[in-house]
Structures are given as C-alpha cells and as structure tokens.
Scaffold this active site. Sequence first.
Site, PDB file in Angstrom:
ATOM      1  N   HIS A 287      41.827  25.256 -10.445  1.00 26.33           N
ATOM      2  CA  HIS A 287      41.957  26.431 -11.243  1.00 26.33           C
ATOM      3  C   HIS A 287      41.120  26.144 -12.498  1.00 26.33           C
ATOM      4  O   HIS A 287      40.948  25.255 -12.867  1.00 26.33           O
ATOM      5  CB  HIS A 287      43.287  26.873 -11.610  1.00 26.33           C
ATOM      6  CG  HIS A 287      43.333  28.268 -12.300  1.00 26.33           C
ATOM      7  ND1 HIS A 287      43.118  28.620 -13.680  1.00 26.33           N
ATOM      8  CD2 HIS A 287      43.873  29.380 -11.668  1.00 26.33           C
ATOM      9  CE1 HIS A 287      43.260  29.996 -13.751  1.00 26.33           C
ATOM     10  NE2 HIS A 287      43.695  30.531 -12.473  1.00 26.33           N
TER      11      HIS A 287
ATOM     12  N   GLU B 171      47.833  31.015  -5.508  1.00 25.00           N
ATOM     13  CA  GLU B 171      47.536  31.562  -4.030  1.00 25.00           C
ATOM     14  C   GLU B 171      48.198  30.617  -3.092  1.00 25.00           C
ATOM     15  O   GLU B 171      48.492  31.271  -1.901  1.00 25.00           O
ATOM     16  CB  GLU B 171      45.953  31.563  -4.084  1.00 25.00           C
ATOM     17  CG  GLU B 171      45.056  32.589  -4.557  1.00 25.00           C
ATOM     18  CD  GLU B 171      44.680  32.237  -6.080  1.00 25.00           C
ATOM     19  OE1 GLU B 171      44.822  30.939  -6.268  1.00 25.00           O
ATOM     20  OE2 GLU B 171      44.149  32.920  -6.552  1.00 25.00           O
TER      21      GLU B 171
END
Length: 387
Positions: free
Chosen positions: A272, A325
């Site tokens: 991320h 996700e």
Amino acid sequence: MPISAPTAHPAVPRGLAGVVVTDTTLGDVRGREGFYHYRQYSAVELAERGTFEDVWHLMFHGRLPDAAERAAFVAHTASLRGLAGEVKAALPAIARAGSASGPLAGLRTALSLLGASAGMLPVYDLDPERRRADALAACAAVPTLLTALHRLGQGLEPVEPRQDLPYAANYLYMLTGQEPEPARARAVEQYLISTVDHGFNASTFTARVITSTGADVVACLTGAVGALSGPLHGGAPSRALDTLDAIGTPDRIDPWIRERVLAGERIMGFGHPVYRTEDPRSRMLRGIAQSFGGPLVDFAVEVESRVEAILAELKPGRELHTNVEFYAGVVMELCGLPREMFTPTFCAARVVGWSANILEQAEDSKIIRPAARYVGAPPPQPLPAPF
C-alpha cells in the site's frame, strides 16, 4: 521581445506523495501506525460497532447521531433510493452500451443523467444545505444505479429498492432479488464502513479538484468514479481473488509467487502506498472472513503468510503486507457478490466519503490549480520550413 527563463518550480515527490494540499476535519490515515479514522473516531471501531448510516451521518454532519437522529436519517436516505422515470428508462441502453466494461463505466453516464434530471446546480451557487441535499440524493441513488446496471447486463430486470432495509441489506437485496442473511448483510456493511474514506486518495482528490471549480455534486462524483475505475486504485479486489485462483493449491504458492516477484510483477492485494505496517482494514476483514470459515479462507490465510515471507526474503527492508483488497475479495466472494461487482461495491461505500469531501471543499472558493515544471526543448524554436 526577449523571452524570460522558464518559471522555476521546486521539485515535488512523484505522485504528490506526502504533499499536504489542504486542511480537513474528515479524517486521516497514519500509515506508520496502521491506523485511520473518520472525524475523531477509529474507522475500524466504527465498522465493528456502528451502522453504515451512523458513519454516513458522521461524515455529513460532523457527529454520530442519537437515536432520534438515526431514525430520521435512515428514513430520509431510504426515501431517496428510487430513480426518476427518465433515468430508469435510460438504464437499459446504458447497460447495453457498457456490456463489455460493466456497471462502473455505466455509472459515469447514469450519474450524469441523474444530476441533469434533478436539475443539480453548481455547488458554487448553492448554500450548504442545498449542497448536502444534492449529495444525499446522489449517495442514496448510487446503489440503485449500480445494481440495476448489473442486472440489466445479465439479462435480468432491476429490483426496486426497499425502504425498510438498511443500506447494506438493501444493496444486496437489489443485487440478488432476495433478502440477504443477516450475517452476510452485516459482513458487507462492515466492509462498506471500512472503505467510506481513506485520506486524499486519487479519487477523493479528483473529486475535490473538480469541486474547487464550483461544479455540481454529480460532476464531482463522476470524476471520482473515473479515477476509482483504474486498476491501481479501486480495481484490485477481484484481481486479488484472481491471484488465489491462479495459484490454485498450497504446493504452488511458493513457485508462483517467487516467479512473479523475481520478474518484477506486482502481487495484487499486497502493499500500500501509505501503510508501512499491516493495513487495519485487512486485519478486520480477515477476522470477518475467518468467522465464516471454509477452504477459501484457509487458503487465503496460507497464501498471505507465504507471500509475506517470500517478499521479506526477496525484498528485505520493505514492509509489504496485505491491503484492503485481499480480504475484501474473500469476504465479498463468501457473501455471494459476483466479482464484476467488487469494485462497484467499493464505490457504493466511497461515494459517501467523496461527498463529504465535496461538501468540505465547497466551503473554500479557491480553485485548485497547481503548476508543472516544463522540461522539453527550450522555446521559442523556429518553425520548420515550409510550415
């Protein structure tokens, strides 16, 4: 006439990483701590203990509702779920035109039509209450639009929204035509809450840039949807699940991952740009997935463990963990959502965060207009002959 030297602009990080562009009261992401919040409350705690409508009220009004406010807000937003006749009539054509690209692409067109049919005016010309009313109407309609476009694309009739169901349960009902099991509705609601807002990500920043021009609420939201559609932003939940499918069995985890990491490929669902520790959304969603249990969850946990170990070996010094996700895809799969609806479901949550940012940005009349540093051939060059 003499030409001055190029305008000197200080260098900024690529992608504006870490550049502070404004002040906000909506929340923050503390990447090194693995923590993020909505207003003054932990986003994860809100997802664990609150409802989607609670968080929606918090983002729009700056406070959590009391019992009376909650009931009024739930009733009002539920009453806004229906679509105007001209919008409903256009949805079959929009679905046909976007048959290859899916509901998120269709949403851009449908949202624009929604705003036009409602006569939404530029936020620059509206008072705060009218802006909030437009934003509420758009947020309430997005799940109806997304589910209708999906069903039409599958050759099915849209399902009319129900005012007696909460936001998440109604979304699943419109998607499937059946009232969802409470556990599945709650799992999806917790996912939706966890993805309402997340700092100045690409789609939120896009919405605020458009708002700074004074455009109407739906114009700002349509731009945000366009940004979300990119696979490097909102398009990863189904791709992360595709990774599990591609690996297939536990014995293939190590060779499959090593081959791709050594080839420089990105492993969807890992890493991320903000977090340097475990993504708190991923941690919460892992727990939700494990509450359901089953082979898919066990396999996902094993893949997560092995991928993190391999990444630590091959990319030492870098903190690469699962992001939202990875387990979002697992949870949505367990709750029966089709994969083509994973990113649209993300959108059904993030539209509230976008709208809160639109309302905040509309209070500032200064247009966002950054500069670029020109690095091309020195001007002015003579025009080529015989131009």
